[in-house]
Design a protein around this motif. Structure first.
Motif, PDB file in Angstrom:
ATOM      1  N   ALA A 259       0.828  -1.210   0.000  1.00 35.86           N
ATOM      2  CA  ALA A 259       0.000   0.000   0.000  1.00 35.86           C
ATOM      3  C   ALA A 259       0.861   1.258   0.000  1.00 35.86           C
ATOM      4  CB  ALA A 259      -0.920  -0.004   1.223  1.00 35.86           C
ATOM      5  N   LEU A 260       1.994   1.209   0.665  1.00 42.20           N
ATOM      6  CA  LEU A 260       2.873   2.366   0.754  1.00 42.20           C
ATOM      7  C   LEU A 260       3.550   2.680  -0.578  1.00 42.20           C
ATOM      8  CD1 LEU A 260       4.262   4.432   2.715  1.00 42.20           C
ATOM      9  CD2 LEU A 260       6.061   2.709   3.022  1.00 42.20           C
ATOM     10  N   ARG A 265      -2.328   3.287  -7.029  1.00 35.59           N
ATOM     11  CA  ARG A 265      -3.498   3.428  -6.171  1.00 35.59           C
ATOM     12  C   ARG A 265      -3.056   3.820  -4.769  1.00 35.59           C
ATOM     13  NH1 ARG A 265      -8.181  -0.937  -6.523  1.00 35.59           N
ATOM     14  NH2 ARG A 265      -8.241   0.111  -8.549  1.00 35.59           N
ATOM     15  N   GLY A 266      -3.888   4.640  -4.104  1.00 38.47           N
ATOM     16  CA  GLY A 266      -3.609   5.035  -2.730  1.00 38.47           C
ATOM     17  C   GLY A 266      -3.618   6.542  -2.573  1.00 38.47           C
ATOM     18  N   ALA A 267      -3.813   6.989  -1.338  1.00 36.34           N
ATOM     19  CA  ALA A 267      -3.832   8.421  -1.057  1.00 36.34           C
ATOM     20  C   ALA A 267      -2.439   9.010  -1.225  1.00 36.34           C
ATOM     21  CB  ALA A 267      -4.337   8.663   0.369  1.00 36.34           C
ATOM     22  N   GLY A 268      -2.350  10.160  -1.909  1.00 39.60           N
ATOM     23  CA  GLY A 268      -1.060  10.817  -2.081  1.00 39.60           C
ATOM     24  C   GLY A 268      -0.101  10.024  -2.947  1.00 39.60           C
ATOM     25  N   ARG A 269       1.133  10.468  -2.984  1.00 33.68           N
ATOM     26  CA  ARG A 269       2.180   9.793  -3.751  1.00 33.68           C
ATOM     27  C   ARG A 269       2.727   8.605  -2.967  1.00 33.68           C
ATOM     28  NH1 ARG A 269       3.706  14.912  -3.532  1.00 33.68           N
ATOM     29  NH2 ARG A 269       5.548  14.329  -2.304  1.00 33.68           N
ATOM     30  N   PRO A 270       3.312   7.619  -3.673  1.00 37.45           N
ATOM     31  CA  PRO A 270       3.939   6.507  -2.964  1.00 37.45           C
ATOM     32  C   PRO A 270       4.974   7.014  -1.947  1.00 37.45           C
ATOM     33  CG  PRO A 270       3.799   6.013  -5.293  1.00 37.45           C
ATOM     34  CD  PRO A 270       3.380   7.451  -5.133  1.00 37.45           C
ATOM     35  N   SER A 272       4.492   8.989   0.553  1.00 38.40           N
ATOM     36  CA  SER A 272       4.208  10.321   1.085  1.00 38.40           C
ATOM     37  C   SER A 272       3.623  10.235   2.491  1.00 38.40           C
ATOM     38  CB  SER A 272       3.237  11.062   0.170  1.00 38.40           C
ATOM     39  OG  SER A 272       1.966  10.434   0.171  1.00 38.40           O
ATOM     40  N   ARG A 275       0.054   9.061   2.422  1.00 43.16           N
ATOM     41  CA  ARG A 275      -0.024   7.616   2.239  1.00 43.16           C
ATOM     42  C   ARG A 275       0.296   6.895   3.550  1.00 43.16           C
ATOM     43  NH1 ARG A 275       0.853   4.257  -2.440  1.00 43.16           N
ATOM     44  NH2 ARG A 275       0.235   6.072  -3.661  1.00 43.16           N
ATOM     45  N   ARG A 276       1.304   7.369   4.255  1.00 42.93           N
ATOM     46  CA  ARG A 276       1.679   6.740   5.526  1.00 42.93           C
ATOM     47  C   ARG A 276       0.561   6.847   6.553  1.00 42.93           C
ATOM     48  NH1 ARG A 276       7.130   5.451   5.687  1.00 42.93           N
ATOM     49  NH2 ARG A 276       8.296   6.301   3.908  1.00 42.93           N
ATOM     50  N   SER A 278      -2.601   6.975   5.965  1.00 45.86           N
ATOM     51  CA  SER A 278      -3.675   6.042   5.605  1.00 45.86           C
ATOM     52  C   SER A 278      -3.337   4.620   6.046  1.00 45.86           C
ATOM     53  CB  SER A 278      -3.939   6.089   4.100  1.00 45.86           C
ATOM     54  OG  SER A 278      -2.867   5.539   3.362  1.00 45.86           O
TER      55      SER A 278
END
Length: 333
Positions: A259-260, A265-270, A272, A275-276, A278
């Motif tokens: 997910a990170l 897919r996922g909130a923000g950039r990989p 970021s 993302r963390r 979330s």
């Protein structure tokens, strides 16, 4: 070279299942990555010799030990099997490197299958695992794994399904798949956004989840074949309470890292902060839900609810470890 698929792809890259090319006489490669488990490896090869299938196949064993002893042993004993088999050595350490070498060695095949070097396949396994691909129902197929323990595991591990495959109806679409029991249409993999296993997962494992989750996100279809059984041998060293707990944490750690790092897919950039956060939230939910199951179930050695809650809590810890980079490195040497 394998025939090109006649699947149509729209502007978003999503494949139309109905237009996949049905195969009648596919070329099939079974890929086995191994590292210093020669006894179990040959047990796997002997089980492949007992397959009941009308489909021809070749087995490619990738020895991830730079010394190459297992690759040489396979080549020396290839005459003992009813199918072509060859061993190659991949000196770069790591499970992702070994899997990618298998892909490099199987470019000209229609279907590539993955199993582990500690597994035994059922006699109907090959036909079951490739059938949905042959019938143009899927781009890849995953199946169940039963565990054979050398010694008894703790009761909470039995009740909590720490080793068990998920109970999924035959033909169900799944979002990800592990390479311990997987068949994939090679042309679909080559055309996907992630056609290789990511080296960042070489020491931790999880490159198969990283690849397959992006594979389905791009519109490819993986289905579950409930009768494509393989059995894994679980040695006594992996039946201890500590190892099983670590396995559960690693499962959460893998999904947290996927997910990170996923670019699609996922909130923000990989990687970021968004993302963390979330992933922290996802891990905290699992810890809270798992703890609640343990409290209401009272005793993990007697209650399935408590045992499953314990497993969920441990997986939540794995998510949090992914956020801070404290990864479980099962394959580190």
């Amino acid at each position: 070279m394998p025939p090109r698929s006649n699947s149509q792809t729209d502007s978003r890259g999503r494949h139309d299942v109905q237009r996949r090319r049905s195969m009648t006489s596919p070329t099939i490669a079974i890929l086995l990555a191994t590292y210093r488990r020669e006894r179990l490896l040959f047990q796997t090869l002997r089980s492949l010799n007992e397959l009941r299938s009308g489909h021809a196949f070749e087995v490619i064993v990738v020895d991830n030990d730079a010394a190459g002893h297992s690759a040489r042993a396979v080549n020396e004993h290839r005459g003992e099997f009813d199918f072509p088999v060859r061993g190659v050595c991949e000196p770069r350490p790591g499970i992702a490197a070994a899997r990618n070498r298998g892909l490099d060695e199987s470019k000209d095949y229609d279907i590539v299958c993955f199993i582990d070097d500690d597994e035994v396949v059922d006699s109907e396994w090959l036909d079951e695992i490739i059938r949905p691909i042959l019938n143009a129902q899927a781009d890849a197929v995953s199946g169940p794994v039963r565990s054979d323990y050398e010694v008894r595991i703790p009761r909470w591990a039995e009740l909590g399904d720490f080793f068990s495959s998920p109970r999924i109806a035959d033909g169900t679409r799944v979002k990800e798949a592990a390479t311990n029991n997987l068949a994939i249409r090679r042309s679909a993999l080559d055309a996907s956004t992630a056609p290789r296993f990511d080296d960042r997962f070489s020491e931790s494992g999880g490159s198969d989840i990283f690849l397959s989750s992006q594979f389905t996100s791009a519109g490819n279809v993986i289905v579950w074949a409930s009768e494509a059984w393989v059995s894994e041998t679980v040695p006594s060293s992996r039946c201890t309470a500590q190892w099983i707990r670590t396995r559960a944490i690693r499962g959460g750690n893998t999904h947290g890292r996927v997910a990170l790092l996923r670019p699609d897919r996922g909130a923000g950039r990989p990687g970021s902060s968004i993302r963390r956060l979330s992933i922290v939230f996802a891990g905290a939910l699992r810890i809270a839900g798992g703890t609640l199951g343990m409290v209401t179930g009272l005793n993990p050695n007697r209650s399935r609810r408590a045992a499953r809650g314990y497993r969920t809590m441990l997986r939540g810890i794995g998510y949090l470890r992914a956020v801070v980079g404290n990864d479980v490195l099962e394959y580190k040497r």
